[in-house]
Design a protein around this motif. Structure first.
Motif, short mmCIF file in Angstrom:
data_model
loop_
_atom_site.label_atom_id
_atom_site.label_comp_id
_atom_site.label_asym_id
_atom_site.label_seq_id
_atom_site.Cartn_x
_atom_site.Cartn_y
_atom_site.Cartn_z
N SER A 111 38.79 43.05 53.91
CA SER A 111 37.93 41.99 53.38
C SER A 111 37.15 42.51 52.17
CB SER A 111 36.96 41.51 54.45
OG SER A 111 36.08 40.53 53.94
N THR A 112 37.47 41.95 50.99
CA THR A 112 36.80 42.39 49.75
C THR A 112 36.47 41.18 48.89
OG1 THR A 112 38.99 42.75 48.77
CG2 THR A 112 37.86 44.67 49.68
N PRO A 113 35.53 40.33 49.32
CA PRO A 113 35.16 39.18 48.50
C PRO A 113 34.61 39.61 47.15
CG PRO A 113 33.57 39.52 50.26
CD PRO A 113 34.71 40.43 50.55
N SER A 114 35.15 39.05 46.09
CA SER A 114 34.80 39.50 44.74
C SER A 114 33.40 39.07 44.32
CB SER A 114 35.81 38.94 43.74
OG SER A 114 37.13 39.23 44.14
N TYR A 115 32.84 38.08 44.99
CA TYR A 115 31.58 37.51 44.53
C TYR A 115 30.35 38.22 45.09
CZ TYR A 115 32.63 35.08 48.92
OH TYR A 115 33.01 34.79 50.20
N LYS A 116 30.53 39.26 45.86
CA LYS A 116 29.37 40.02 46.31
C LYS A 116 29.69 41.51 46.33
CE LYS A 116 30.10 39.80 51.34
NZ LYS A 116 29.45 39.45 52.63
N HIS A 117 28.65 42.29 46.22
CA HIS A 117 28.76 43.75 46.21
C HIS A 117 29.55 44.24 44.98
CE1 HIS A 117 26.79 43.63 49.99
NE2 HIS A 117 27.84 43.21 50.69
N THR A 118 30.07 45.47 45.06
CA THR A 118 30.71 46.09 43.90
C THR A 118 32.00 46.81 44.31
OG1 THR A 118 29.72 48.31 44.08
CG2 THR A 118 28.36 46.59 43.09
N ILE A 130 32.11 46.64 38.91
CA ILE A 130 33.33 45.84 38.92
C ILE A 130 33.44 45.24 40.32
CG2 ILE A 130 35.80 45.85 38.38
CD1 ILE A 130 35.42 48.41 36.85
N CYS A 131 34.32 44.29 40.51
CA CYS A 131 34.39 43.58 41.79
C CYS A 131 35.03 44.44 42.88
CB CYS A 131 35.15 42.27 41.63
SG CYS A 131 36.85 42.45 41.06
N GLN A 132 34.82 44.02 44.12
CA GLN A 132 35.28 44.80 45.28
C GLN A 132 36.78 45.13 45.29
OE1 GLN A 132 33.71 44.75 49.30
NE2 GLN A 132 32.62 42.87 48.81
N PRO A 133 37.66 44.17 44.98
CA PRO A 133 39.09 44.52 45.03
C PRO A 133 39.48 45.71 44.16
CG PRO A 133 38.83 42.14 44.95
CD PRO A 133 37.47 42.72 44.73
N MET A 134 38.74 45.97 43.08
CA MET A 134 39.04 47.13 42.24
C MET A 134 38.90 48.42 43.03
SD MET A 134 40.04 48.35 39.39
CE MET A 134 39.87 46.99 38.23
N GLY A 135 37.81 48.53 43.80
CA GLY A 135 37.63 49.71 44.63
C GLY A 135 38.68 49.82 45.71
N ALA A 136 39.09 48.66 46.24
CA ALA A 136 40.14 48.65 47.26
C ALA A 136 41.45 49.19 46.71
CB ALA A 136 40.32 47.24 47.81
N ILE A 137 41.84 48.71 45.54
CA ILE A 137 43.09 49.18 44.92
C ILE A 137 42.99 50.67 44.61
CG2 ILE A 137 44.72 48.83 43.03
CD1 ILE A 137 44.37 46.45 44.97
N PHE A 138 41.84 51.10 44.12
CA PHE A 138 41.60 52.51 43.81
C PHE A 138 41.87 53.37 45.04
CE2 PHE A 138 39.54 56.30 42.39
CZ PHE A 138 39.36 56.20 41.02
N ALA A 139 41.37 52.94 46.20
CA ALA A 139 41.58 53.70 47.43
C ALA A 139 43.03 53.68 47.86
CB ALA A 139 40.69 53.15 48.54
N LEU A 140 43.68 52.52 47.76
CA LEU A 140 45.07 52.40 48.20
C LEU A 140 46.03 53.19 47.32
CD1 LEU A 140 45.04 48.61 49.09
CD2 LEU A 140 45.30 50.51 50.71
N MET A 141 45.64 53.45 46.07
CA MET A 141 46.47 54.27 45.20
C MET A 141 46.60 55.70 45.72
SD MET A 141 47.68 52.55 42.55
CE MET A 141 48.07 51.39 43.85
N SER A 171 40.22 38.14 48.02
CA SER A 171 39.59 37.88 46.73
C SER A 171 38.55 36.79 46.91
CB SER A 171 40.64 37.45 45.70
OG SER A 171 41.21 36.20 46.10
N CYS A 172 37.89 36.41 45.82
CA CYS A 172 36.89 35.36 45.92
C CYS A 172 37.51 34.04 46.37
CB CYS A 172 36.14 35.19 44.60
SG CYS A 172 37.18 35.10 43.14
N LEU A 173 38.74 33.76 45.94
CA LEU A 173 39.38 32.49 46.30
C LEU A 173 39.71 32.44 47.78
CD1 LEU A 173 40.67 29.79 45.70
CD2 LEU A 173 42.70 30.99 44.83
N SER A 174 40.40 33.44 48.30
CA SER A 174 40.80 33.41 49.71
C SER A 174 39.59 33.51 50.63
CB SER A 174 41.79 34.54 50.01
OG SER A 174 41.28 35.79 49.61
N GLU A 175 38.56 34.22 50.20
CA GLU A 175 37.34 34.31 51.01
C GLU A 175 36.57 32.99 51.01
OE1 GLU A 175 35.93 36.64 52.89
OE2 GLU A 175 37.11 38.44 52.51
N THR A 176 36.53 32.35 49.86
CA THR A 176 35.76 31.10 49.75
C THR A 176 36.37 29.99 50.59
OG1 THR A 176 35.01 31.66 47.52
CG2 THR A 176 34.92 29.35 48.15
#
Length: 458
Positions: free
Chosen positions: A128-135, A14-25, A97-102
């Motif tokens: 920084s969690t660009p959705s278009y790279k990594h996981t 899944i994209c990077q922001p998912m892992g970020a939210i998981f940690a912030l929870m 996200s991919c938009l703000s990073e792009t």
């Protein structure tokens, strides 16, 4: 490894922001804020909600087509102000996200300037969690690192151990805390979802995380005597604390099964000069007993394992301990560490698994068609493969959306190992043995009449 290179089909990530939210929870009184379009936060709430069966609040800067051209600075400022005013969090984690990073928004600079202009804001951590790279795994790792980078404050040594758990379940974190408590070790868990994502019902509604690692604890991580990372792919924060403050860092395998849990316990003993208590020693003995009891049923069974890299490595090592054969291992991460770890844990086995890294579920399915397996271990995304190939699936990892209780599924430690032995063995018995205990496969002829005439008790 499969030769398909042209596309990813049914990704094993899944994209990077998912892992970020998981940690912030796992941070108490925190609010995640995604700097991107509204759909990003909706997707995160959807995935987390159906996994945990809990309401998850994720704010958004709600960028539009116009912001893609003109930039999203004003949207981000309005979002921070609204979140602060309406929810009153102690900390806001701003993930990109991919938009703000792009488009190149300088999120860190925007936040720094906005805080100088407003002295009534909570802690704000840019991530920084660009959705278009990594996981999602890298997203989790980046978030934990950002938290300590922005908050860790050296002062008086605290005699605590920092523990980075990775993206394991709340039940796994609760078990880790129990083990540390049995050992008499004070700890700071990075980050702790054991209560925030598995909370008792009390009739209260909280729009921020009701429990977890506190901001004060995050600040205190700079004063701990060591950091242990249970996931090698989530140890950037440990490296930062070592480089910035000289805090010792160790990163063993995720403690799944016997040997990996042994190594985890030995690391705790080395770091603290404490002895393993009798209760945990007894749990280890019970796990060994369970493995012996189940060996005749599991021996030689072929397994395909997929999911997050550290979880896959842990389960690969564990099924080998059970006498099973890890035929195929798959992760969505492009990781040399994963490949090296799989080779290391299978070096003494004559059966070398097919390694898909990075791989997707299409790759996994094609390999399963070429090399039949008896069991799948992974998240709910593999259920279609299980159905198509008539293979039982043991659900582990994230996400699990077609069962309840995902937050209580555990794999870490000896006690969890006992439950895993039971689950794996009973799944094998249910699928591949008849009611008399005879193996059912293409190489076994079962003569029920002979069994009944010689062994039936009236």
């Amino acid at each position: 490894m499969t030769e398909k290179k042209f596309a990813v089909i049914n990704p094993c990530k899944i994209c990077q922001p998912m892992g970020a939210i998981f940690a912030l929870m796992g941070v108490k009184n925190s609010m995640p804020l995604i700097h991107g379009s509204h759909g990003c936060s909706t997707y995160m709430r959807f995935q987390l909600g159906r996994h945990f069966k809990e309401a998850v609040n994720v704010a958004s800067s709600s960028m539009s087509e116009a912001n893609a051209v003109l930039g999203g600075e004003e949207n981000l400022k309005h979002a921070i102000r609204n979140v602060s005013r309406i929810y009153g969090p102690e900390i806001i984690g701003v993930t990109t996200s991919c938009l703000s990073e792009t488009i190149g928004d300088d999120v860190e600079g925007i936040i720094r300037l906005f805080k100088t202009q407003n002295d009534d804001l909570p802690e704000i951590v840019p991530i920084s969690t660009p959705s278009y790279k990594h996981t999602h795994v890298e997203g989790y790792d980046s978030t934990v690192k950002a938290l300590v980078e922005n908050l860790a404050t050296p002062s008086k040594p605290n005699s605590k151990l920092n523990v980075i758990t990775g993206m394991v379940s709340p039940g796994d974190i609760a078990e880790t805390r129990r083990i540390l408590r049995e050992m008499g070790i004070e700890s700071i868990i990075l980050t702790d979802t054991s209560e925030s994502m598995d909370a008792p019902f009390d009739g209260e509604v909280s729009f921020v995380s009701s429990a977890g690692t506190t901001v004060e604890e995050l600040k205190d991580t700079a004063n701990s005597f060591a950091t242990i990372s249970l996931c090698k792919h989530a140890n950037s924060a440990a490296k930062f604390l070592h480089e910035a403050y000289g805090i010792k860092s160790v990163s063993p395998y995720l403690p799944i099964g016997l040997q990996s849990t042994d190594e985890f316990m030995n690391e705790l003993c080395k770091l603290t000069n404490k002895e393993i208590p009798e209760q945990i020693t007894r749990e280890r003995g019970k796990l060994i007993d369970a493995m012996i009891d189940a060996h005749q049923h599991n021996f030689g069974r072929k397994v395909a394992i997929y999911g997050d890299p550290d979880v896959v490595v842990g389960f690969t090592r564990f099924v080998l301990e059970l006498g099973m054969i890890p035929s195929i291992v798959c992760t969505g991460s492009e990781s040399k560490t994963f490949v090296e770890d799989i080779k290391a844990v299978t070096k003494d086995s004559k059966h070398k698994p097919v390694i898909l890294a990075p791989g997707d579920l299409y790759d996994l399915h094609q390999e399963i068609k070429k090399s039949k397996v008896d069991l799948l271990i992974g998240n709910s995304y593999g259920s279609r493969i299980a159905g198509a190939e008539n293979i039982p699936l043991i659900r582990m990892g994230f996400p699990i959306y077609d069962r309840v209780g995902a937050q209580r599924i555990t794999c870490v430690g000896y006690t969890a190992g006992i439950r895993l032995v039971d689950t794996i063995t009973n799944t094998i018995l249910d699928r591949y043995f008849d009611e008399f205990g005879w193996a059912l496969n293409e190489n076994t002829e079962v003569d029920h009449g002979e069994f009944e005439s010689s062994n039936c008790i009236n």
